[in-house]
Design a protein around this motif. Structure first.
Motif, PDB file in Angstrom:
ATOM      1  N   ASP A 120      65.059  30.657  45.274  1.00  0.00           N
ATOM      2  CA  ASP A 120      66.109  30.055  44.264  1.00  0.00           C
ATOM      3  C   ASP A 120      65.527  28.652  43.924  1.00  0.00           C
ATOM      4  N   ALA A 121      64.909  27.811  44.946  1.00  0.00           N
ATOM      5  CA  ALA A 121      64.219  26.817  44.782  1.00  0.00           C
ATOM      6  C   ALA A 121      62.723  26.738  44.295  1.00  0.00           C
ATOM      7  N   MET A 122      62.126  27.572  44.770  1.00  0.00           N
ATOM      8  CA  MET A 122      60.748  27.724  44.504  1.00  0.00           C
ATOM      9  C   MET A 122      60.466  28.734  43.496  1.00  0.00           C
ATOM     10  N   GLN A 123      61.322  29.693  42.997  1.00  0.00           N
ATOM     11  CA  GLN A 123      60.788  30.787  41.740  1.00  0.00           C
ATOM     12  C   GLN A 123      59.777  31.841  42.219  1.00  0.00           C
ATOM     13  N   VAL A 124      59.465  31.830  43.391  1.00  0.00           N
ATOM     14  CA  VAL A 124      58.470  32.838  43.990  1.00  0.00           C
ATOM     15  C   VAL A 124      59.034  33.101  45.509  1.00  0.00           C
ATOM     16  N   THR A 125      58.609  34.204  45.946  1.00  0.00           N
ATOM     17  CA  THR A 125      59.133  34.841  47.063  1.00  0.00           C
ATOM     18  C   THR A 125      57.971  35.222  47.991  1.00  0.00           C
ATOM     19  N   VAL A 126      58.250  35.178  49.305  1.00  0.00           N
ATOM     20  CA  VAL A 126      57.612  36.087  50.531  1.00  0.00           C
ATOM     21  C   VAL A 126      58.008  37.648  50.668  1.00  0.00           C
ATOM     22  N   ASP A 127      57.822  38.204  49.944  1.00  0.00           N
ATOM     23  CA  ASP A 127      58.467  39.792  49.882  1.00  0.00           C
ATOM     24  C   ASP A 127      57.689  40.766  51.007  1.00  0.00           C
ATOM     25  N   ALA A 128      58.291  41.823  51.244  1.00  0.00           N
ATOM     26  CA  ALA A 128      57.610  42.574  52.282  1.00  0.00           C
ATOM     27  C   ALA A 128      56.131  42.964  51.894  1.00  0.00           C
ATOM     28  N   GLY A 129      55.844  43.166  50.784  1.00  0.00           N
ATOM     29  CA  GLY A 129      54.505  43.304  50.471  1.00  0.00           C
ATOM     30  C   GLY A 129      53.386  42.289  50.935  1.00  0.00           C
ATOM     31  N   LEU A 130      53.817  41.147  50.618  1.00  0.00           N
ATOM     32  CA  LEU A 130      52.943  39.916  50.777  1.00  0.00           C
ATOM     33  C   LEU A 130      53.046  39.846  52.529  1.00  0.00           C
ATOM     34  N   ALA A 131      54.235  39.668  52.924  1.00  0.00           N
ATOM     35  CA  ALA A 131      54.087  39.839  54.333  1.00  0.00           C
ATOM     36  C   ALA A 131      53.175  40.693  55.158  1.00  0.00           C
ATOM     37  N   ALA A 132      53.213  42.146  54.653  1.00  0.00           N
ATOM     38  CA  ALA A 132      52.599  43.187  55.178  1.00  0.00           C
ATOM     39  C   ALA A 132      50.858  42.578  55.173  1.00  0.00           C
ATOM     40  N   ARG A 133      50.431  42.114  54.027  1.00  0.00           N
ATOM     41  CA  ARG A 133      48.828  41.734  53.615  1.00  0.00           C
ATOM     42  C   ARG A 133      48.681  40.735  54.602  1.00  0.00           C
ATOM     43  N   LEU A 134      49.518  39.479  54.785  1.00  0.00           N
ATOM     44  CA  LEU A 134      49.257  38.407  55.755  1.00  0.00           C
ATOM     45  C   LEU A 134      49.316  39.116  57.162  1.00  0.00           C
ATOM     46  N   ILE A 135      50.100  39.937  57.646  1.00  0.00           N
ATOM     47  CA  ILE A 135      49.816  40.415  58.838  1.00  0.00           C
ATOM     48  C   ILE A 135      48.642  41.188  59.402  1.00  0.00           C
ATOM     49  N   GLU A 136      48.039  41.719  58.228  1.00  0.00           N
ATOM     50  CA  GLU A 136      46.677  42.518  58.212  1.00  0.00           C
ATOM     51  C   GLU A 136      45.674  41.313  58.429  1.00  0.00           C
ATOM     52  N   ARG A 137      45.718  40.357  57.757  1.00  0.00           N
ATOM     53  CA  ARG A 137      44.754  39.260  57.728  1.00  0.00           C
ATOM     54  C   ARG A 137      44.817  38.300  58.948  1.00  0.00           C
ATOM     55  N   LEU A 138      46.210  37.869  59.449  1.00  0.00           N
ATOM     56  CA  LEU A 138      46.255  36.880  60.316  1.00  0.00           C
ATOM     57  C   LEU A 138      46.794  37.205  61.646  1.00  0.00           C
ATOM     58  N   PRO A 139      46.144  36.999  62.647  1.00  0.00           N
ATOM     59  CA  PRO A 139      46.710  37.500  63.936  1.00  0.00           C
ATOM     60  C   PRO A 139      47.662  36.439  64.413  1.00  0.00           C
ATOM     61  N   ASN A 140      47.754  34.838  64.073  1.00  0.00           N
ATOM     62  CA  ASN A 140      48.684  34.205  64.333  1.00  0.00           C
ATOM     63  C   ASN A 140      49.853  33.965  63.153  1.00  0.00           C
ATOM     64  N   TYR A 141      50.151  35.046  62.246  1.00  0.00           N
ATOM     65  CA  TYR A 141      51.138  35.190  61.415  1.00  0.00           C
ATOM     66  C   TYR A 141      52.102  35.863  61.973  1.00  0.00           C
ATOM     67  N   LEU A 142      53.194  35.484  62.735  1.00  0.00           N
ATOM     68  CA  LEU A 142      54.121  36.061  63.556  1.00  0.00           C
ATOM     69  C   LEU A 142      55.651  35.845  63.101  1.00  0.00           C
ATOM     70  N   GLY A 143      55.936  35.169  62.039  1.00  0.00           N
ATOM     71  CA  GLY A 143      57.370  35.044  61.372  1.00  0.00           C
ATOM     72  C   GLY A 143      57.591  34.704  60.175  1.00  0.00           C
ATOM     73  N   VAL A 144      58.689  34.823  59.707  1.00  0.00           N
ATOM     74  CA  VAL A 144      59.058  34.348  58.357  1.00  0.00           C
ATOM     75  C   VAL A 144      60.638  33.869  58.332  1.00  0.00           C
ATOM     76  N   LYS A 145      60.766  32.781  57.780  1.00  0.00           N
ATOM     77  CA  LYS A 145      62.010  32.377  57.378  1.00  0.00           C
ATOM     78  C   LYS A 145      62.424  32.815  56.037  1.00  0.00           C
ATOM     79  N   ASP A 146      63.635  33.677  55.855  1.00  0.00           N
ATOM     80  CA  ASP A 146      63.693  34.132  54.368  1.00  0.00           C
ATOM     81  C   ASP A 146      64.997  33.563  54.153  1.00  0.00           C
ATOM     82  N   ALA A 147      65.023  32.730  52.917  1.00  0.00           N
ATOM     83  CA  ALA A 147      66.129  31.888  52.402  1.00  0.00           C
ATOM     84  C   ALA A 147      66.639  32.482  51.110  1.00  0.00           C
TER      85      ALA A 147
END
Length: 324
Positions: free
Chosen positions: A145-172
């Motif tokens: 709502d504030a940023m007009q872009v989102t971290v959706d399931a597809g982006l989260a999946a790609r980041l999980i594949e790239r980053l071993p320290n990517y371990l969570g998301v806050k979804d507002a």
């Protein structure tokens, strides 16, 4: 290994302290430490400062770095500490995130960049650059709502594949379809990945695989929040439902004009943290009295501790006066 070195998926709720000011709207470090300790002693699972509730956009870089250090020091290892390091530019985020690591934070929370509305490839590059620049945990923060872009399931999946320290998301985003899909996709790729909601909607969140929430109401009504979390964690949804409804009612009371409304509620509860910096306007006296009456109607004045002692008693005399 999950968030903050947990053996599996980290679950719980994050306390999000405000930023206390003195009469000149300068940082009140002594009150800040009391505020942090109150939240830790109230039973939060982790801490994150400075979220937007803490006026992160109104603070200088020097204030953000000094209070990041002070947050870690005040918590003293009792719960994990994350630092919100969001900025418009990736290099700025990296600088603040590396500072958070140096002062001992367990992780950072990074929102999609302000103003730019990056395309998906740019968002992925932004988060990847931050995650690769630090050794501590990374949580992304999606606020469409504030940023007009989102971290959706597809982006989260790609980041999980790239980053071993990517371990969570806050979804507002507060979209049950998107949240459920985010939980489904991430759990399939990384079972120890944690998905949190932005506000304490713990019952629907955890029922579909969420790990908990960040908290806006817990600094005002910590006992109500703790009771809700315990009921949901046990799968006692019959007990959790009325508590969830009470939390929702409280949030809709505190949301208009936040964080000034939440700061006013803290003052009513005997835990004053000062005013707010512009462009946030303070509550008018009549609005503050109306807030006091509404808090009484919600049972907050009868049930929650008055003052900075998390084990303290309520103040029924004030509750009765507010209802009169």
């Amino acid at each position: 290994m999950g968030l903050f070195g947990s053996a599996g998926r980290f679950v719980g709720y994050f306390g999000t302290p405000l930023t206390p000011y003195d009469d000149d709207l300068e940082i009140d470090a002594e009150t800040f430490v009391k505020h942090v300790r109150f939240m830790v002693d109230s039973g939060v699972s982790a801490l994150c400062w400075p979220m937007h509730l803490a006026e992160s956009l109104n603070l200088t870089v020097e204030e953000r770095t000094e209070l990041a250090r002070l947050t870690v020091a005040a918590v003293a290892g009792d719960v994990p500490v994350t630092i919100h390091t969001s900025c418009p530019g990736t290099d700025q985020v990296i600088e603040l995130s590396r500072h958070a690591q140096r002062v001992g934070a367990a992780g950072v929370v990074v929102a999609t960049p302000y103003h730019w509305r990056p395309v998906p490839a740019a968002l992925e590059a932004h988060f990847a650059a931050v995650g690769q620049a630090i050794d501590i945990d990374l949580l992304t923060y999606s606020y469409p709502d504030a940023m007009q872009v989102t971290v959706d399931a597809g982006l989260a999946a790609r980041l999980i594949e790239r980053l071993p320290n990517y371990l969570g998301v806050k979804d507002a985003g507060y979209d049950m379809q998107d949240f459920t899909e985010l939980c489904r996709v991430t759990s399939g790729l990384r079972p120890d990945f944690s998905v949190f909601t932005g506000i304490e909607y713990l019952l629907p969140n955890m029922a579909v695989g969420g790990a908990g929430s960040f908290s806006a109401c817990g600094m005002v009504a910590p006992r109500l929040l703790r009771s809700l979390y315990q009921a949901v964690s046990k799968g006692d949804y019959a007990a959790a439902l009325p508590l969830q409804h009470r939390i929702s009612r409280l949030w809709f009371l505190l949301r208009p004009g936040y964080p000034a409304t939440i700061k006013a509620a803290m003052e009513i509860m005997g835990r004053p943290v000062g005013g707010a910096r512009l462009p946030i306007l303070a509550l008018e006296p009549a609005a503050k009295e109306a807030l006091r009456a509404r808090l009484a109607e919600c049972g907050v004045l009868d049930e929650e501790p008055y003052g900075w002692d998390a084990t303290g008693t309520p103040d029924p005399e004030r509750a009765g006066a507010a209802r009169a």
